[in-house]
Design a protein around this motif. Structure first.
Motif, PDB file in Angstrom:
ATOM      1  N   ALA A  52       0.824  -1.213   0.000  1.00  0.00           N
ATOM      2  CA  ALA A  52       0.000   0.000   0.000  1.00  0.00           C
ATOM      3  C   ALA A  52       0.861   1.268   0.000  1.00  0.00           C
ATOM      4  CB  ALA A  52      -0.932  -0.003   1.206  1.00  0.00           C
ATOM      5  N   GLY A  53       2.169   1.122   0.128  1.00  0.00           N
ATOM      6  CA  GLY A  53       3.055   2.300   0.136  1.00  0.00           C
ATOM      7  C   GLY A  53       3.126   2.983   1.488  1.00  0.00           C
ATOM      8  N   ALA A  54       2.703   2.298   2.538  1.00  0.00           N
ATOM      9  CA  ALA A  54       2.651   2.913   3.861  1.00  0.00           C
ATOM     10  C   ALA A  54       4.023   3.137   4.480  1.00  0.00           C
ATOM     11  CB  ALA A  54       1.812   2.052   4.800  1.00  0.00           C
ATOM     12  N   PHE A  55       5.070   2.539   3.902  1.00  0.00           N
ATOM     13  CA  PHE A  55       6.442   2.735   4.407  1.00  0.00           C
ATOM     14  C   PHE A  55       7.218   3.722   3.554  1.00  0.00           C
ATOM     15  CE2 PHE A  55       5.644  -1.762   5.847  1.00  0.00           C
ATOM     16  CZ  PHE A  55       5.533  -1.455   7.183  1.00  0.00           C
ATOM     17  N   ASP A  56       6.629   4.212   2.471  1.00  0.00           N
ATOM     18  CA  ASP A  56       7.364   5.087   1.555  1.00  0.00           C
ATOM     19  C   ASP A  56       7.876   6.327   2.273  1.00  0.00           C
ATOM     20  OD1 ASP A  56       6.757   3.213  -0.319  1.00  0.00           O
ATOM     21  OD2 ASP A  56       5.399   4.486  -1.481  1.00  0.00           O
TER      22      ASP A  56
END
Length: 187
Positions: free
Chosen positions: A183-187
């Motif tokens: 989901a890109g939550a660590f980007d």
């Protein structure tokens, strides 16, 4: 050729949409009077079926007035507070009307800014970040509310310093970590 009283009773019976069979008592009277006016039996029966169909889904005037008031309030909020209104709609999912993607696209057309899901910033629900909407962890497919609450709770005021810190402090499964990464939550 319904009298005013008969017409009012038909209206009442049509409005009693949850009580089955109330329209049926009008069949003979309606069909025979339509035939007396020169309407073919087949057409009269179709008209009666349409009236019966309305009785299955129509709703009383009081419901219509309540719905109109809610629609008016929604339109006012969407016009004057689009970000807040859209944020609330996203948090009310699933609603059964519009998908989150449809709501977000409508927001973008209205110049509402959306901030991505971020383990350092996102709560479970979507939140307002200035005039922008911060997408909530609820939109990470397969994460689950318990994991979302664990992340928010473990983050605290200090936040996370690294992936290892995140993994250690939250204790979420590899499946949850993969979902967050996807989901890109660590980007």
């Amino acid at each position: 050729d319904y009298t005013p009283g008969e017409a009012d009773q038909l209206r009442r019976d049509m409005a009693a949409w949850r009580k089955t069979g109330r329209i049926e008592r009008h069949r003979e009277r309606l069909v025979s009077r339509m035939q007396a006016k020169g309407i073919a039996l087949e057409f009269a029966e179709r008209v009666f079926q349409q009236i019966t169909g309305f009785g299955e889904y129509g709703f009383p005037e009081s419901h219509a007035a309540s719905f109109a008031l809610i629609s008016y309030a929604d339109a006012y909020l969407l016009r004057h507070y689009p970000s807040e209104f859209i944020c609330a709609l996203l948090n009310a999912q699933p609603m059964g009307f519009y998908s989150p993607a449809t709501i977000i696209e409508d927001g973008k057309r209205r110049k509402v800014a959306f901030l991505p899901i971020d383990v350092r910033e996102s709560d479970w629900d979507c939140t307002m970040d200035g005039l922008a909407i911060r997408m909530g962890l609820r939109y990470v497919k397969g994460l689950g509310e318990k994991n979302g609450e664990t992340i928010v709770s473990a983050r605290g005021a200090a936040g996370f310093t690294s992936m290892e810190d995140f993994s250690r402090r939250t204790g979420v499964s590899e499946k949850a970590l993969a979902a967050l990464a996807e989901a890109g939550a660590f980007d």
